[in-house]
Design an enzyme around this catalytic site. Structure first.
Site: not given
Length: 384
Positions: A89, A152, A212, A215, A239, A340, A370
């Site tokens: 990542c 993960q 969004r 919500s 993500s 992401h 991370c």
């Protein structure tokens, strides 16, 4: 002494899975931000010594060195090389670190760093194939960790358990991320960093698609756990799977001045750490400590933090461990809202951070992510 500065940084709007960017070739999306970067700065691409490009899923359209393919797709001279960086990542954040190191050492005068991921077309993990060529890590690694497999989602749950982070707290954190991103969109905070992407229907994508509005906690509470029947990690507090690209122009302060460029920020400090690959996602905690130690700064000196929201538990654990001010973390929303696109996320975060620092007069900013396998990069930027 040579330094490394960010002249400009640009990104696409982040597309949601199956959204507006899902049918675009990864090289074409990369080429879009490369061309935009050159146009915005007046850069002659022939001056670029190297293009360092982060990507995780190097299979299919992202195989064959997507960094080099992106240069060719942009129409840049064949003399401009490109490379692909995989630190999971953090791939494009690592690309920035490598570009900065090359500039400081004198190997490069001008470099471009960034990354791309088309997760709609190349799903995360697809490069592992069907096992015909063996499985990642291998028996020696599995033996070291008593046969435990690295996951993960499982790691995110372990972190939530360790720091006693509740499902309600993670869901609220996700709502806050969407709220901040929506406010940033409404205030035009992303306009200067996004290069609108032309679509086949004649429209353009200039707004992050994953954000969004409206919500509620009750809606998030109704989502099923994503990784274990009794778990608390859901699609809502994780993500988003996304498509996107970003690019940064990096050179020395002297070269910037010679070209009439006014940089956004200086790359003050760049570090990387390894950590436990089972929980996997706690790396930003030691990476932050290492970066601050190397920089000779404290967390109080940092006016904005971009800590990647891989999962809500990751950023909430970082806050608890560091004691950082929550209002300074991801002030324009994070990956739970914006998305992401893994190989491009480090460059996306740095683009957002550098422009935020410029807009708000923030002297120091910190970014950390991370990374799969138990790693994390951290970068301190200084406003110029």
């Amino acid at each position: 002494m040579r330094d490394a500065v960010i002249v400009d940084a640009v990104r696409t709007a982040v597309g949601r899975r199956g959204g507006s960017l899902s049918q675009v070739h990864a090289a074409s999306l990369s080429a879009h931000v490369l061309r935009a970067l050159a146009e915005r700065t007046g850069l002659d691409p022939a001056q670029v010594d190297d293009v360092l490009w982060g990507c995780v899923g190097t299979i299919g359209m992202q195989a064959g060195c997507i960094g080099r393919a992106s240069v060719l797709a942009a129409g840049w001279p064949e003399s401009v090389p490109g490379m692909t960086v995989d630190r999971q990542c953090g791939s494009s954040q690592q690309a920035v670190h490598l570009a900065a190191a090359g500039v400081v050492s004198g190997q490069y005068e001008i470099a471009v760093a960034g990354g791309v991921e088309l997760m709609s077309a190349v799903p995360l993990g697809s490069q592992r194939g069907d096992g015909s060529y063996g499985e990642p890590y291998g028996p020696d690694v599995w033996a070291r960790y008593d046969g435990l497999r690295f996951n993960q989602g499982t790691g995110a749950q372990l972190i939530a358990d360790e720091y006693r982070i509740s499902r309600a707290e993670m869901d609220q954190h996700a709502l806050d991320s969407h709220g901040r991103a929506a406010a940033a969109i409404d205030q035009g905070r992303f306009a200067r960093q996004i290069a609108p992407f032309p679509l086949e229907d004649g429209g353009v994508l200039d707004t992050d698609e994953g954000v969004r509005r409206g919500s509620t906690l009750d809606q998030l509470a109704g989502l099923k756990p994503a990784f274990a029947p009794d778990g608390e990690i859901t699609a809502g507090n994780s993500s988003q799977i996304s498509d996107g690209a970003a690019a940064l122009l990096i050179t020395t302060g002297e070269t910037a001045a010679r070209n009439g460029w006014r940089p956004l920020a200086r790359i003050h400090t760049a570090v990387v750490v390894g950590t436990d690959p089972v929980t996997m996602l706690k790396g930003p905690i030691p990476a932050t400590a290492k970066a601050l130690r190397r920089a000779g700064l404290t967390l109080d000196d940092i006016g904005a933090y971009e800590i990647n929201e891989a999962f809500a538990s990751v950023t909430l654990a970082w806050l608890r461990e560091t004691g950082a001010d929550p209002e300074r973390m991801n002030p324009l929303g994070g990956a739970m809202a914006i998305g992401h696109p893994v190989g491009g996320s480090g460059a996306r975060l740095m683009t957002t951070l550098a422009h935020h620092m410029k807009d708000r007069g923030v002297r120091y900013g910190l970014q950390s992510m991370c990374e799969g396998g138990g790693m994390a990069n951290a970068t301190v930027l200084e406003l110029l």
